[in-house]
Design a protein around this motif. Sequence first.
Motif, PDB file in Angstrom:
ATOM      1  N   ASN A 101       0.834  -1.197   0.000  1.00  8.34           N
ATOM      2  CA  ASN A 101       0.000   0.000   0.000  1.00  8.34           C
ATOM      3  C   ASN A 101       0.869   1.247   0.000  1.00  8.34           C
ATOM      4  OD1 ASN A 101      -2.688  -0.530  -0.183  1.00  8.34           O
ATOM      5  ND2 ASN A 101      -2.976  -0.842   2.019  1.00  8.34           N
ATOM      6  N   LEU A 102       0.399   2.272  -0.661  1.00 12.72           N
ATOM      7  CA  LEU A 102       1.104   3.557  -0.635  1.00 12.72           C
ATOM      8  C   LEU A 102       1.112   4.111   0.785  1.00 12.72           C
ATOM      9  CD1 LEU A 102      -0.313   5.497  -3.674  1.00 12.72           C
ATOM     10  CD2 LEU A 102       2.085   5.180  -3.154  1.00 12.72           C
ATOM     11  N   GLN A 103       2.115   4.937   1.060  1.00 11.19           N
ATOM     12  CA  GLN A 103       2.153   5.556   2.388  1.00 11.19           C
ATOM     13  C   GLN A 103       1.462   6.918   2.335  1.00 11.19           C
ATOM     14  OE1 GLN A 103       6.342   5.544   2.926  1.00 11.19           O
ATOM     15  NE2 GLN A 103       6.411   3.335   3.257  1.00 11.19           N
ATOM     16  N   LYS A 104       0.679   7.203   3.368  1.00 12.72           N
ATOM     17  CA  LYS A 104      -0.091   8.457   3.398  1.00 12.72           C
ATOM     18  C   LYS A 104       0.809   9.683   3.325  1.00 12.72           C
ATOM     19  CE  LYS A 104      -3.197   6.473   6.672  1.00 12.72           C
ATOM     20  NZ  LYS A 104      -3.744   6.570   8.025  1.00 12.72           N
ATOM     21  N   GLY A 105       1.952   9.606   3.991  1.00 16.98           N
ATOM     22  CA  GLY A 105       2.865  10.751   4.063  1.00 16.98           C
ATOM     23  C   GLY A 105       3.272  11.264   2.691  1.00 16.98           C
ATOM     24  N   LEU A 106       3.343  10.364   1.715  1.00 15.50           N
ATOM     25  CA  LEU A 106       3.732  10.762   0.360  1.00 15.50           C
ATOM     26  C   LEU A 106       2.718  11.738  -0.215  1.00 15.50           C
ATOM     27  CD1 LEU A 106       4.636   7.261  -1.074  1.00 15.50           C
ATOM     28  CD2 LEU A 106       6.225   9.123  -0.615  1.00 15.50           C
ATOM     29  N   GLY A 107       1.462  11.445   0.028  1.00 13.74           N
ATOM     30  CA  GLY A 107       0.389  12.303  -0.481  1.00 13.74           C
ATOM     31  C   GLY A 107       0.437  13.662   0.178  1.00 13.74           C
ATOM     32  N   ARG A 108       0.623  13.658   1.504  1.00  9.45           N
ATOM     33  CA  ARG A 108       0.667  14.941   2.224  1.00  9.45           C
ATOM     34  C   ARG A 108       1.842  15.786   1.737  1.00  9.45           C
ATOM     35  NH1 ARG A 108      -1.053  11.831   7.014  1.00  9.45           N
ATOM     36  NH2 ARG A 108       1.107  11.368   7.460  1.00  9.45           N
ATOM     37  N   ALA A 109       2.997  15.133   1.578  1.00 15.24           N
ATOM     38  CA  ALA A 109       4.194  15.863   1.151  1.00 15.24           C
ATOM     39  C   ALA A 109       3.999  16.449  -0.248  1.00 15.24           C
ATOM     40  CB  ALA A 109       5.403  14.933   1.174  1.00 15.24           C
ATOM     41  N   PHE A 110       3.358  15.686  -1.120  1.00 15.53           N
ATOM     42  CA  PHE A 110       3.201  16.167  -2.492  1.00 15.53           C
ATOM     43  C   PHE A 110       2.207  17.331  -2.563  1.00 15.53           C
ATOM     44  CE2 PHE A 110       1.871  15.633  -7.055  1.00 15.53           C
ATOM     45  CZ  PHE A 110       3.075  16.094  -7.576  1.00 15.53           C
ATOM     46  N   VAL A 111       1.186  17.284  -1.733  1.00 16.96           N
ATOM     47  CA  VAL A 111       0.243  18.411  -1.687  1.00 16.96           C
ATOM     48  C   VAL A 111       0.987  19.671  -1.249  1.00 16.96           C
ATOM     49  CG1 VAL A 111      -1.743  19.361  -0.426  1.00 16.96           C
ATOM     50  CG2 VAL A 111      -1.871  17.067  -1.391  1.00 16.96           C
ATOM     51  N   GLY A 112       1.848  19.536  -0.257  1.00 12.44           N
ATOM     52  CA  GLY A 112       2.645  20.676   0.220  1.00 12.44           C
ATOM     53  C   GLY A 112       3.572  21.195  -0.865  1.00 12.44           C
ATOM     54  N   LEU A 113       4.204  20.265  -1.570  1.00 10.58           N
ATOM     55  CA  LEU A 113       5.118  20.647  -2.659  1.00 10.58           C
ATOM     56  C   LEU A 113       4.373  21.439  -3.731  1.00 10.58           C
ATOM     57  CD1 LEU A 113       7.569  18.157  -4.427  1.00 10.58           C
ATOM     58  CD2 LEU A 113       6.244  19.798  -5.700  1.00 10.58           C
ATOM     59  N   MET A 114       3.239  20.901  -4.169  1.00 12.24           N
ATOM     60  CA  MET A 114       2.505  21.560  -5.251  1.00 12.24           C
ATOM     61  C   MET A 114       1.953  22.911  -4.790  1.00 12.24           C
ATOM     62  SD  MET A 114       3.129  19.737  -7.800  1.00 12.24           S
ATOM     63  CE  MET A 114       2.338  20.922  -8.879  1.00 12.24           C
ATOM     64  N   ASP A 115       1.622  23.009  -3.509  1.00 13.90           N
ATOM     65  CA  ASP A 115       1.148  24.281  -2.975  1.00 13.90           C
ATOM     66  C   ASP A 115       2.238  25.339  -3.139  1.00 13.90           C
ATOM     67  OD1 ASP A 115      -0.823  25.800  -1.450  1.00 13.90           O
ATOM     68  OD2 ASP A 115       0.752  25.882   0.064  1.00 13.90           O
ATOM     69  N   ASP A 116       3.493  24.942  -2.915  1.00 12.72           N
ATOM     70  CA  ASP A 116       4.607  25.890  -3.024  1.00 12.72           C
ATOM     71  C   ASP A 116       4.947  26.196  -4.481  1.00 12.72           C
ATOM     72  OD1 ASP A 116       6.472  27.565  -1.761  1.00 12.72           O
ATOM     73  OD2 ASP A 116       8.078  26.098  -2.037  1.00 12.72           O
ATOM     74  N   MET A 117       4.384  25.424  -5.415  1.00 11.02           N
ATOM     75  CA  MET A 117       4.663  25.704  -6.823  1.00 11.02           C
ATOM     76  C   MET A 117       3.709  26.766  -7.379  1.00 11.02           C
ATOM     77  SD  MET A 117       7.306  23.962  -7.264  1.00 11.02           S
ATOM     78  CE  MET A 117       7.615  24.228  -8.986  1.00 11.02           C
ATOM     79  N   GLY A 118       2.806  27.239  -6.542  1.00  6.78           N
ATOM     80  CA  GLY A 118       1.950  28.358  -6.943  1.00  6.78           C
ATOM     81  C   GLY A 118       0.728  27.941  -7.733  1.00  6.78           C
ATOM     82  N   GLY A 119      -0.033  28.954  -8.149  1.00 10.52           N
ATOM     83  CA  GLY A 119      -1.336  28.680  -8.750  1.00 10.52           C
ATOM     84  C   GLY A 119      -1.336  28.555 -10.262  1.00 10.52           C
ATOM     85  N   THR A 120      -0.164  28.623 -10.898  1.00 11.12           N
ATOM     86  CA  THR A 120      -0.169  28.588 -12.366  1.00 11.12           C
ATOM     87  C   THR A 120       0.003  27.184 -12.935  1.00 11.12           C
ATOM     88  OG1 THR A 120       2.190  29.054 -12.373  1.00 11.12           O
ATOM     89  CG2 THR A 120       0.715  30.947 -12.611  1.00 11.12           C
ATOM     90  N   VAL A 121       0.281  26.230 -12.067  1.00 11.94           N
ATOM     91  CA  VAL A 121       0.473  24.851 -12.546  1.00 11.94           C
ATOM     92  C   VAL A 121      -0.869  24.307 -13.017  1.00 11.94           C
ATOM     93  CG1 VAL A 121       1.261  22.542 -11.936  1.00 11.94           C
ATOM     94  CG2 VAL A 121       2.328  24.525 -10.873  1.00 11.94           C
ATOM     95  N   ARG A 122      -0.878  23.730 -14.189  1.00 10.55           N
ATOM     96  CA  ARG A 122      -2.155  23.291 -14.765  1.00 10.55           C
ATOM     97  C   ARG A 122      -2.495  21.851 -14.433  1.00 10.55           C
ATOM     98  NH1 ARG A 122      -3.422  27.424 -18.854  1.00 10.55           N
ATOM     99  NH2 ARG A 122      -5.149  26.111 -19.477  1.00 10.55           N
ATOM    100  N   LEU A 123      -1.481  21.047 -14.177  1.00 12.92           N
ATOM    101  CA  LEU A 123      -1.711  19.620 -13.954  1.00 12.92           C
ATOM    102  C   LEU A 123      -0.778  19.114 -12.865  1.00 12.92           C
ATOM    103  CD1 LEU A 123      -1.555  18.141 -17.555  1.00 12.92           C
ATOM    104  CD2 LEU A 123      -3.470  17.843 -15.996  1.00 12.92           C
ATOM    105  N   SER A 124      -1.289  18.275 -12.000  1.00 13.32           N
ATOM    106  CA  SER A 124      -0.385  17.591 -11.072  1.00 13.32           C
ATOM    107  C   SER A 124      -1.045  16.292 -10.659  1.00 13.32           C
ATOM    108  CB  SER A 124      -0.082  18.459  -9.860  1.00 13.32           C
ATOM    109  OG  SER A 124      -1.234  18.622  -9.062  1.00 13.32           O
ATOM    110  N   GLY A 125      -0.226  15.336 -10.272  1.00  7.93           N
ATOM    111  CA  GLY A 125      -0.803  14.060  -9.878  1.00  7.93           C
ATOM    112  C   GLY A 125       0.200  13.185  -9.170  1.00  7.93           C
TER     113      GLY A 125
END
Lengths: 176, 226
Positions: free
Chosen positions: B151-175
């Motif tokens: 199973n995937l680890q939950k922490g990965l999802g949380r970390a990636f949400v934080g990362l994408m948040d710091d990439m600002g609002g112009t990113v069109r796609l993330s996953g």
Amino acid sequence: MSAHQYSPRQALEVLTQKLRAQDEILAAHVQAAIDAGKDVSKAEPAKGKRRNVRVYRQTVPFTHQEALEVAFDALQAYFVEQPLFIEAAAESFAKTAVGVPIQRRRTQAVSGEEREPLSLEQEGDEKMIEIELQTATQITTTGDEVLPLKRTPMERVEEQKRNIAQLRKLTDFTEE
Amino acid sequence: MATLQDLEDAIDVLLNHPLGIAQYQLIQRVEEKAYEAYIFGLCLRAARELGATPVLRGNTAPPTPFVFRGAPGQIHSTGRNYGYAEFTLNNQDFEIHAGVEFKGTSGMTHELDVCIMRASHARACRNPQSLDDPPAASLVGGWECKFFAGNLQKGLGRAFVGLMDDMGGTVRLSGLCSNSVHPQLRDYFQPQRRPYPHFRLTPLYPSNEDIFVNQIKGELKKMTAS
């Protein structure tokens, strides 16, 4: 009458023993996947002043039958999915051309931010794909610098799919 | 009736197959990177299906071989001839990279396993006169790629949400792309603007590959239409 001369527990023990005997690290990965358990919804009947059933999450261990399925999923990830990733990547890269910069006279040189004129080569040809092992910032050497990703004949992958399907069949106790 | 010997024999056949333990021991050091190569290949497919001609490039020379970074690195790094791809769509240039670090809006750098970015920024960052990490604004799409046998680890999802948040609002796609799945993470990614959960994204589930590719196609089409 049972279709098996062994229980799910015995089947799981045989599988984990054989895995451990062949590769401790892989056995540990599979064991970790099993030991993670699963989330289930539990319902607490209405009692006292509360009229509604209360539902809550609880993490519980897998049953031995479920643990076998988790183990086969994990082995499938390594034995079937990994070769398929390499195959799919190699296929997509093969369809893609390699860009070779066209030499220009100095007076015609493009600036650093313009697109460089290219000759497109090797479209449709197999490309060599490598993964860096010795990274640019690593100061200790670790043996091989890169690992090439090599395709495996798809018949081999199909054989492993069938082998896993056979094991799932041999450990299906649902009718018992 | 199946005997214990039948079971043991079937396990031996699986483990002793050329794609059994031997394959695992060969690939285990790069299992994550092989998955990134697969996702990179899907990005190439998206560009092709849009009618573009993706081209493989190298940082210092034509990419023969095409080298994937073994660890996060800078877009202008010439430690090796790292590979990337470029393509043009409706007169706009894009590049596909793996394992490149970007400068977040906070100034902190973040690695994206696979990304599509504006080529003009990439070229500027590789220009010897202006070497730099690409800014968050140069990012079009970014994907975290996780190969997991469990199973995937939950922490990965949380970390990636934080990362994408710091990439600002112009990113069109993330996953978050994974061969595995996590039901709670799927829920966690539901709110708008959170990364898309590309779970069970493997050649075993071609419809999931189609979703990934179509998302890229849809966004790039919209982006380059005007």
